[in-house]
Design a protein around this motif. Structure first.
Motif, PDB file in Angstrom:
ATOM      1  N   UNK A   1      15.499   3.638  36.779  1.00  0.00           N
ATOM      2  CA  UNK A   1      15.987   2.688  35.779  1.00  0.00           C
ATOM      3  C   UNK A   1      16.487   3.379  34.510  1.00  0.00           C
ATOM      4  N   UNK A   2      15.703   4.343  34.014  1.00  0.00           N
ATOM      5  CA  UNK A   2      15.986   4.881  32.676  1.00  0.00           C
ATOM      6  C   UNK A   2      16.764   6.194  32.668  1.00  0.00           C
ATOM      7  N   UNK A   3      16.915   6.846  33.821  1.00  0.00           N
ATOM      8  CA  UNK A   3      17.662   8.108  33.833  1.00  0.00           C
ATOM      9  C   UNK A   3      19.042   7.910  34.459  1.00  0.00           C
ATOM     10  N   UNK A   4      19.974   8.743  34.042  1.00  0.00           N
ATOM     11  CA  UNK A   4      21.317   8.703  34.636  1.00  0.00           C
ATOM     12  C   UNK A   4      21.252   9.180  36.077  1.00  0.00           C
ATOM     13  N   UNK A   5      22.174   8.711  36.885  1.00  0.00           N
ATOM     14  CA  UNK A   5      22.314   9.265  38.233  1.00  0.00           C
ATOM     15  C   UNK A   5      22.973  10.642  38.078  1.00  0.00           C
ATOM     16  N   UNK A   6      22.806  11.565  39.062  1.00  0.00           N
ATOM     17  CA  UNK A   6      23.470  12.871  38.951  1.00  0.00           C
ATOM     18  C   UNK A   6      24.999  12.740  38.792  1.00  0.00           C
ATOM     19  N   UNK A   7      25.581  11.727  39.457  1.00  0.00           N
ATOM     20  CA  UNK A   7      27.035  11.527  39.333  1.00  0.00           C
ATOM     21  C   UNK A   7      27.398  11.194  37.879  1.00  0.00           C
ATOM     22  N   UNK A   8      26.586  10.323  37.259  1.00  0.00           N
ATOM     23  CA  UNK A   8      26.833   9.982  35.854  1.00  0.00           C
ATOM     24  C   UNK A   8      26.592  11.213  34.968  1.00  0.00           C
ATOM     25  N   UNK A   9      25.591  12.028  35.360  1.00  0.00           N
ATOM     26  CA  UNK A   9      25.276  13.227  34.584  1.00  0.00           C
ATOM     27  C   UNK A   9      26.374  14.282  34.633  1.00  0.00           C
ATOM     28  N   UNK A  10      27.234  14.190  35.652  1.00  0.00           N
ATOM     29  CA  UNK A  10      28.317  15.188  35.780  1.00  0.00           C
ATOM     30  C   UNK A  10      29.540  14.817  34.950  1.00  0.00           C
ATOM     31  N   UNK A  11      29.574  13.597  34.411  1.00  0.00           N
ATOM     32  CA  UNK A  11      30.808  13.092  33.781  1.00  0.00           C
ATOM     33  C   UNK A  11      31.278  13.923  32.577  1.00  0.00           C
ATOM     34  N   UNK A  12      30.334  14.373  31.749  1.00  0.00           N
ATOM     35  CA  UNK A  12      30.763  15.102  30.539  1.00  0.00           C
ATOM     36  C   UNK A  12      31.329  16.472  30.925  1.00  0.00           C
ATOM     37  N   UNK A  13      30.692  17.127  31.904  1.00  0.00           N
ATOM     38  CA  UNK A  13      31.244  18.401  32.401  1.00  0.00           C
ATOM     39  C   UNK A  13      32.664  18.153  32.919  1.00  0.00           C
ATOM     40  N   UNK A  14      32.817  17.093  33.719  1.00  0.00           N
ATOM     41  CA  UNK A  14      34.131  16.806  34.318  1.00  0.00           C
ATOM     42  C   UNK A  14      35.169  16.476  33.245  1.00  0.00           C
ATOM     43  N   UNK A  15      34.734  15.752  32.213  1.00  0.00           N
ATOM     44  CA  UNK A  15      35.663  15.434  31.112  1.00  0.00           C
ATOM     45  C   UNK A  15      36.217  16.744  30.509  1.00  0.00           C
ATOM     46  N   UNK A  16      35.326  17.737  30.367  1.00  0.00           N
ATOM     47  CA  UNK A  16      35.754  19.016  29.772  1.00  0.00           C
ATOM     48  C   UNK A  16      36.658  19.808  30.727  1.00  0.00           C
ATOM     49  N   UNK A  17      36.557  19.552  32.017  1.00  0.00           N
ATOM     50  CA  UNK A  17      37.458  20.209  32.978  1.00  0.00           C
ATOM     51  C   UNK A  17      38.819  19.509  32.973  1.00  0.00           C
ATOM     52  N   UNK A  18      38.798  18.172  32.969  1.00  0.00           N
ATOM     53  CA  UNK A  18      40.052  17.415  33.154  1.00  0.00           C
ATOM     54  C   UNK A  18      40.811  17.168  31.851  1.00  0.00           C
ATOM     55  N   UNK A  19      40.132  17.283  30.715  1.00  0.00           N
ATOM     56  CA  UNK A  19      40.799  17.018  29.433  1.00  0.00           C
ATOM     57  C   UNK A  19      42.036  17.909  29.288  1.00  0.00           C
ATOM     58  N   UNK A  20      43.110  17.366  28.692  1.00  0.00           N
ATOM     59  CA  UNK A  20      44.289  18.208  28.426  1.00  0.00           C
ATOM     60  C   UNK A  20      43.832  19.411  27.630  1.00  0.00           C
ATOM     61  N   UNK A  21      44.347  20.577  27.971  1.00  0.00           N
ATOM     62  CA  UNK A  21      43.898  21.801  27.296  1.00  0.00           C
ATOM     63  C   UNK A  21      44.066  21.679  25.779  1.00  0.00           C
ATOM     64  N   UNK A  22      45.182  21.114  25.359  1.00  0.00           N
ATOM     65  CA  UNK A  22      45.442  21.024  23.917  1.00  0.00           C
ATOM     66  C   UNK A  22      44.459  20.101  23.196  1.00  0.00           C
ATOM     67  N   UNK A  23      43.915  19.136  23.949  1.00  0.00           N
ATOM     68  CA  UNK A  23      42.995  18.175  23.310  1.00  0.00           C
ATOM     69  C   UNK A  23      41.544  18.633  23.361  1.00  0.00           C
ATOM     70  N   UNK A  24      41.230  19.577  24.248  1.00  0.00           N
ATOM     71  CA  UNK A  24      39.848  20.060  24.349  1.00  0.00           C
ATOM     72  C   UNK A  24      39.492  20.795  23.052  1.00  0.00           C
ATOM     73  N   UNK A  25      38.356  20.425  22.450  1.00  0.00           N
ATOM     74  CA  UNK A  25      38.015  21.004  21.146  1.00  0.00           C
ATOM     75  C   UNK A  25      37.101  22.217  21.320  1.00  0.00           C
ATOM     76  N   UNK A  26      37.726  23.391  21.319  1.00  0.00           N
ATOM     77  CA  UNK A  26      37.014  24.648  21.559  1.00  0.00           C
ATOM     78  C   UNK A  26      35.848  24.851  20.598  1.00  0.00           C
ATOM     79  N   UNK A  27      34.719  25.325  21.133  1.00  0.00           N
ATOM     80  CA  UNK A  27      33.545  25.619  20.299  1.00  0.00           C
ATOM     81  C   UNK A  27      32.654  24.412  20.072  1.00  0.00           C
ATOM     82  N   UNK A  28      33.144  23.214  20.427  1.00  0.00           N
ATOM     83  CA  UNK A  28      32.397  21.988  20.102  1.00  0.00           C
ATOM     84  C   UNK A  28      31.383  21.623  21.196  1.00  0.00           C
ATOM     85  N   UNK A  29      30.519  20.671  20.826  1.00  0.00           N
ATOM     86  CA  UNK A  29      29.417  20.197  21.680  1.00  0.00           C
ATOM     87  C   UNK A  29      29.748  18.764  22.098  1.00  0.00           C
TER      88      UNK A  29
END
Ligand SMILES: NC(=O)c1ccc[n+]([C@@H]2O[C@H](COP(=O)([O-])OP(=O)(O)OC[C@H]3O[C@@H](n4cnc5c(N)ncnc54)[C@H](OP(=O)(O)O)[C@@H]3O)[C@@H](O)[C@H]2O)c1
Length: 333
Positions: free
Chosen positions: A272-300
Motif C-alpha cells: 500500500x505505502x511503497x512504490x512498485x519497482x516500475x514506479x521507482x524506475x520512473x525518475x531514472x528513466x526521466x533522466x535517460x529520456x529527457x532532452x539533453x539540453x533540458x537535463x539539468x547537470x549536477x542536479x538532484x
C-alpha cells in the motif's frame, strides 16, 4: 406477511446490496487514487534509444531491472552489470525475451576493485562508446561494520567507491560519446545524517547502519556535483545527475535481521505505502529520456523533477571537492 410488505422488504434489501457495491467501488477507487499518488511522477516522454549503449549496475532486480525493461523496449543495447552471475543471467534472459539480443550480462562486484577493473576492461574490449552509465546498484543498512575486499566500510565501499572507480575507468569512453550521461541513484535517506570525511570508513567513530547508508547516499550527490563541475571545466559534451527513486518495494531491505520472519506481516503495508519497482524506475528513466539540453547537470531529481537537496550542511561544493580528492587518494588514481 402481506405481498406489499414482502415487496418493500425485497426492495430495501436490493437497495442495501447496491449500497454495499457502491461503497466497495468508492473504496477501490480511493485506494487506486492513493496508490497512484504514492507511485508519484511518471516519465513524460520517451525517445528512441536504438544504437545507444547503456550500462545499468544492479540491473538484475528492483529498480534496476525495471529500468532495463523500459530501455530495452525503446531500443537500447543494455549491459547488465551485477555481481551474481546466476541472478544476472536470469534477468538477461527475461530482457532478451522482450527484445532478442538486447541485453548482455557482464560480471561486476562493486565491493571488489579488481572486479571493477576487470569489468571496465571487458566493456572497453567490446564497445567503443557509452551513451549512459546508470550507477544504480546499492546495499543498505548492513547491520555490522564489515569491510569490502579493499578495506572500505561495505556501504560507502559499494555505493560510492565502487561506482567512483567504475566511472573513472569508463570516462575515456564516456567523453568520446557525444551527449553522454552519468545517472547516480542516491536516496532521500541522505537528509537524515551526515558524512564524516575525516573518518569515511568508521574507523574511529561508532558504526550505525543507517548513518553509514546515509553517508554513502550523500556521497552519491557530492560525487555528482563534482563530476558535473569537472565536465563543465573541461568543456565536455556530457551531463550527470543524481536522484531519489522514492520509497520502493524491492529487495533492498533483505539485509535486515528477521527480514524473512516479519516480511509476511509488513507485506500489506509495503504494497500500500511503497512504490512498485516500475514506479521507482520512473525518475531514472526521466533522466535517460529527457532532452539533453533540458537535463539539468549536477542536479538532484525526485519524482521526475529537479528538487533542492534538504541536507544543506553536508551537500556543499567544499565537501564535493574534499570527497573527490579523498576518493582519488584512497583509490590510488
Ligand atoms: N528501494 C528503495 O526504497 C530505495 C530508496 C532510495 C534509494 N534506493 C536506491 O536504489 C538503488 C537500487 O536499489 P533497489 O531498491 O532496486 O534494491 P535491490 O532490489 O536490492 O537492487 C540492488 C541491486 O544492486 C546490486 N548490488 C548490490 N551489491 C552489489 C555489488 N557489490 N556489486 C554489484 N551489484 C551489487 C544487487 O545485486 P545482487 O542481486 O547481487 O544483490 C541488485 O541488483 C540503490 O542504490 C538504493 O540505494 C532504493
Amino acid at each position: 406477511m402481506t405481498l406489499e410488505s414482502e415487496t418493500v422488504l425485497s426492495n430495501s434489501s436490493s437497495l442495501c446490496s447496491y449500497q454495499i457495491y457502491l461503497e466497495v467501488a468508492v473504496f477501490v477507487l480511493l485506494l487506486a487514487l492513493f496508490k497512484k499518488w504514492i507511485n508519484g511522477g511518471t516519465v513524460t516522454k520517451r525517445r528512441d534509444l536504438t544504437n545507444e549503449v547503456i550500462i545499468v549496475t544492479g540491473g538484475n532486480s528492483g529498480i534496476g531491472f525495471e529500468t532495463c525493461k523500459d530501455l530495452v523496449k525503446n531500443g537500447a543495447r543494455v549491459i547488465l552489470a551485477t555481481r551474481n552471475e546466476q541472478r544476472g543471467q536470469r534477468a538477461v534472459d527475461e530482457l532478451n525475451k522482450i527484445r532478442p539480443n538486447s541485453t548482455e550480462f557482464m560480471k561486476l562486484d562493486l565491493g571488489d576493485l579488481t572486479s571493477v577493473r576487470l569489468f571496465a576492461n571487458e566493456f572497453k574490449s567490446k564497445y567503443n562508446k557509452l551513451n549512459c552509465l546508470i550507477n544504480n546498484a546499492g546495499i543498505a543498512a548492513i547491520s555490522k561494520r564489515i569491510l569490502t575486499k579493499d578495506g572500505f566500510e561495505s556501504q560507502i565501499g559499494t555505493n560510492h567507491f565502487g561506482h567512483f572507480l567504475l566511472t573513472h575507468l569508463l570516462f575515456d569512453v564516456l567523453k568520446s560519446t557525444p551527449q553522454f550521461r552519468v545517472i547516480n541513484v542516491s536516496s532521500r535517506s541522505h537528509i537524515r545524517f551526515c558524512i564524516n570525511l575525516d573518518d569515511i570508513n568508521f574507523e574511529r567513530t561508532p558504526y550505525y547502519r543507517f548513518v553509514a547508508y546515509s553517508a554513502s547516499k550523500i556521497a552519491n550527490i557530492l560525487f555528482t556535483q563534482q563530476l558535473q563541475k569537472n565536465i563543465q571545466d573541461k568543456n565536455l559534451n556530457g551531463k550527470t545527475v543524481s536522484l531519489h527513486p522514492g520509497a520502493v518495494k524491492t529487495e533492498i531491505g533483505s539485509h535486515f535481521s528477521y527480514y524473512k520472519l516479519v516480511y509476511p506481516f509488513i507485506l500489506p503495508f509495503a504494497l500500500l505505502f511503497l512504490k512498485s519497482p516500475k514506479a521507482g524506475a520512473q525518475t531514472t528513466l526521466q533522466c535517460v529520456y529527457e532532452d539533453f539540453n533540458k537535463l539539468e547537470g549536477g542536479k538532484y531529481y525526485v519524482d521526475c523533477k529537479v528538487t533542492p537537496t534538504a541536507n544543506k550542511e553536508n551537500i556543499t561544493p567544499q565537501n564535493a571537492q574534499k570527497l573527490w580528492d579523498l576518493s582519488v587518494k584512497l583509490l590510488k588514481l
